[in-house]
Write a protein that holds these residues in place. Structure first.
Motif, PDB file in Angstrom:
ATOM      1  N   VAL A 302       0.808  -1.481  -0.009  1.00  0.00           N
ATOM      2  CA  VAL A 302       0.114  -0.166  -0.197  1.00  0.00           C
ATOM      3  C   VAL A 302       1.284   1.455  -0.109  1.00  0.00           C
ATOM      4  CG1 VAL A 302      -1.273   1.206   1.305  1.00  0.00           C
ATOM      5  CG2 VAL A 302      -1.760  -1.454   1.386  1.00  0.00           C
ATOM      6  N   GLN A 303       0.563   2.289  -1.049  1.00  0.00           N
ATOM      7  CA  GLN A 303       1.259   3.344  -1.007  1.00  0.00           C
ATOM      8  C   GLN A 303       0.735   4.346  -0.565  1.00  0.00           C
ATOM      9  OE1 GLN A 303       3.527   4.232  -4.108  1.00  0.00           O
ATOM     10  NE2 GLN A 303       3.076   6.290  -4.278  1.00  0.00           N
ATOM     11  N   LEU A 304       0.989   4.919   0.443  1.00  0.00           N
ATOM     12  CA  LEU A 304      -0.141   5.880   1.051  1.00  0.00           C
ATOM     13  C   LEU A 304       0.424   7.628   0.690  1.00  0.00           C
ATOM     14  CD1 LEU A 304       0.227   5.217   4.752  1.00  0.00           C
ATOM     15  CD2 LEU A 304      -1.824   5.077   3.286  1.00  0.00           C
ATOM     16  N   LYS A 305       0.026   9.270   0.603  1.00  0.00           N
ATOM     17  CA  LYS A 305      -0.162   9.912   0.192  1.00  0.00           C
ATOM     18  C   LYS A 305       1.635  10.044   0.362  1.00  0.00           C
ATOM     19  CE  LYS A 305      -2.140  14.787   0.123  1.00  0.00           C
ATOM     20  NZ  LYS A 305      -2.980  15.559   0.331  1.00  0.00           N
ATOM     21  N   ASP A 306       2.170  10.104   1.355  1.00  0.00           N
ATOM     22  CA  ASP A 306       3.206  10.849   1.510  1.00  0.00           C
ATOM     23  C   ASP A 306       4.044   9.454   0.914  1.00  0.00           C
ATOM     24  OD1 ASP A 306       3.033   7.842   2.924  1.00  0.00           O
ATOM     25  OD2 ASP A 306       3.912   9.549   4.479  1.00  0.00           O
ATOM     26  N   LEU A 315      -2.166  -1.257   6.777  1.00  0.00           N
ATOM     27  CA  LEU A 315      -3.571  -0.575   6.625  1.00  0.00           C
ATOM     28  C   LEU A 315      -5.021  -0.947   7.431  1.00  0.00           C
ATOM     29  CD1 LEU A 315      -4.678   1.223   5.247  1.00  0.00           C
ATOM     30  CD2 LEU A 315      -5.319  -0.526   3.486  1.00  0.00           C
ATOM     31  N   THR A 318      -4.659   0.374  11.298  1.00  0.00           N
ATOM     32  CA  THR A 318      -4.446   2.030  10.995  1.00  0.00           C
ATOM     33  C   THR A 318      -6.098   2.049  10.908  1.00  0.00           C
ATOM     34  OG1 THR A 318      -2.399   1.380  10.301  1.00  0.00           O
ATOM     35  CG2 THR A 318      -3.855   4.041  10.356  1.00  0.00           C
ATOM     36  N   LEU A 345      -3.888   4.967  -2.021  1.00  0.00           N
ATOM     37  CA  LEU A 345      -4.205   5.591  -0.916  1.00  0.00           C
ATOM     38  C   LEU A 345      -4.474   6.665  -0.239  1.00  0.00           C
ATOM     39  CD1 LEU A 345      -7.085   4.721   0.225  1.00  0.00           C
ATOM     40  CD2 LEU A 345      -5.390   3.464   1.723  1.00  0.00           C
ATOM     41  N   ASP A 346      -5.172   7.468  -0.809  1.00  0.00           N
ATOM     42  CA  ASP A 346      -5.053   9.062  -0.643  1.00  0.00           C
ATOM     43  C   ASP A 346      -6.174   8.887   0.438  1.00  0.00           C
ATOM     44  OD1 ASP A 346      -5.006  11.707   0.420  1.00  0.00           O
ATOM     45  OD2 ASP A 346      -4.889  12.355  -1.637  1.00  0.00           O
ATOM     46  N   TYR A 347      -5.870   9.445   2.105  1.00  0.00           N
ATOM     47  CA  TYR A 347      -6.935   9.597   3.044  1.00  0.00           C
ATOM     48  C   TYR A 347      -6.036  10.480   3.656  1.00  0.00           C
ATOM     49  CZ  TYR A 347      -4.846   6.359   6.557  1.00  0.00           C
ATOM     50  OH  TYR A 347      -3.899   5.980   7.420  1.00  0.00           O
ATOM     51  N   LYS A 348      -7.502  10.830   4.755  1.00  0.00           N
ATOM     52  CA  LYS A 348      -7.381  11.739   5.985  1.00  0.00           C
ATOM     53  C   LYS A 348      -8.246  11.500   7.026  1.00  0.00           C
ATOM     54  CE  LYS A 348     -10.076  15.784   5.448  1.00  0.00           C
ATOM     55  NZ  LYS A 348     -10.031  17.305   5.390  1.00  0.00           N
TER      56      LYS A 348
END
Length: 353
Positions: A302-306, A315, A318, A345-348
């Motif tokens: 999983v590649q996150l926004k950062d 994931l 989390t 994935l891009d989430y907040k």
């Protein structure tokens, strides 16, 4: 005294002749100018085209009375002369100042705007074909073309690198060698602009003895999958199969416990993935509900926004039970196995806890 009062005048003959010659030349020039001088009657010229677009034929025409000479400048560096009606093609979009000179002394100009050329797509030319929703490894599958105008066919059945043409018949048969979600492509009459593709789910061979649970096979079966139930908003207030004492376990599974069996990878697209992620965040779906959509022993990263890379376990732990806002989700598949290899994935997080 009479002799002194006489006035004697003398003209040089050469001066007289020169003066007469100049008068004659001036008269000739004046006569010529008067003869050639014509009133400027040009008021406008016509611009005609089926569409003022790049590559289209544009016709320019002038119908001025008593006109006998024309010179056109199309504003793109091209000119035309001696014709009252001319045609021209523009190669680039934009605004052009078109100038016309009539009889050399009358000038008029117009601005013409040329739009970009848009390729027209005829929806009736797309191939039409039928395929089954499900196929099995080692069993022939028949594909049926129904395109009215088709005379030549190029089939690609979703195995390999996609460059090779797998069949050129109208209604071919093909035997899949590997399970997974496959994409079938068809081009007819060598027209690559018109391409149609459809999905087919290939399941493991039925000749093998392992038993496949219906719940784990397809969303097209009559028995609805738990993930489908959640995504279709048929979820009760508590998670399906929810037990308080098992709530903290990673696998608070909603699936009835059975002996371990080789489960088929369920179909997955980005919309479904987004629904599953939101279901995990609401503590409605389990880790197993999540991983049943990935190839066994090949869970994706999983590649996150950062830009950081984490595991699906990380994931899940989390976001489970946390309020999140999902901004973007996409997948990358392995070209050889068609397994999901990366989730982007891009989430907040929402709220304090």
């Amino acid at each position: 005294m009479n002799r002194n009062s006489r006035i004697k005048t003398h003209f040089d003959s050469r001066v007289l002749l020169s003066f007469i010659a100049l008068l004659f030349i001036a008269g000739v020039v004046l006569a010529f100018k008067v003869r050639e001088s014509e009133p400027c009657l040009v008021q406008s010229f016509n611009i005609d085209a089926s569409a003022l677009k790049v590559g289209e034929i544009v016709t320019f025409s002038d119908y001025t009375d008593n006109a006998h000479e024309w010179e056109w400048n199309f504003g793109d560096g091209n000119t035309a002369s001696h014709r009252s009606k001319v045609v021209h093609q523009y190669k680039e979009p934009g605004k052009y100042l078109v100038n016309l000179w009539v009889n050399k002394n009358c000038n008029i100009s117009k601005v013409v705007e040329i739009l970009p050329s848009k390729e027209l797509i005829d929806s009736t030319l797309f191939p039409r074909f039928d395929i089954p929703a499900i196929a099995y490894v080692d069993e022939p599958v028949t594909f049926t073309d129904q395109t009215p105008h088709a005379k030549r066919w190029e089939w690609r059945f979703g195995e390999g690198d996609g460059e090779k043409i797998d069949a050129i018949d109208k209604d071919p048969s093909y035997t899949y060698k590997t399970p997974g979600l496959k994409t079938v492509y068809l081009i007819v009459n060598d027209d690559t602009k018109y391409l149609t593709h459809k999905k087919i789910t290939v399941l493991p061979s039925r000749n093998k003895k392992e038993r496949i649970n219906k719940v784990d096979i397809m969303k097209d079966t009559r028995d609805e999958d738990i993930v489908d139930i959640y995504i279709n908003q048929k979820v009760p207030e508590k998670p399906i199969g929810f037990e308080p004492e098992k709530a903290k376990r990673v696998d608070n599974i909603n699936v009835p416990e059975e002996e371990e069996e080789e489960a088929t990878v369920l179909p997955m697209d980005e919309e479904r993935l987004a629904g599953i992620i939101m279901g995990i965040s609401m503590n409605r779906l389990s880790f197993k509900n999540f991983t049943r959509h990935f190839c066994k022993d090949q869970f994706p990263k999983v590649q996150l926004k950062d830009g950081s890379i984490v595991s699906v376990h990380y994931l899940y732990n989390t976001i489970r039970g946390k309020k999140i806002e999902l901004k973007k989700v996409s997948m990358v598949r392995d070209r050889q196995t068609d397994c999901v290899s990366l989730i982007i994935l891009d989430y907040k997080r929402k709220g304090l806890f």
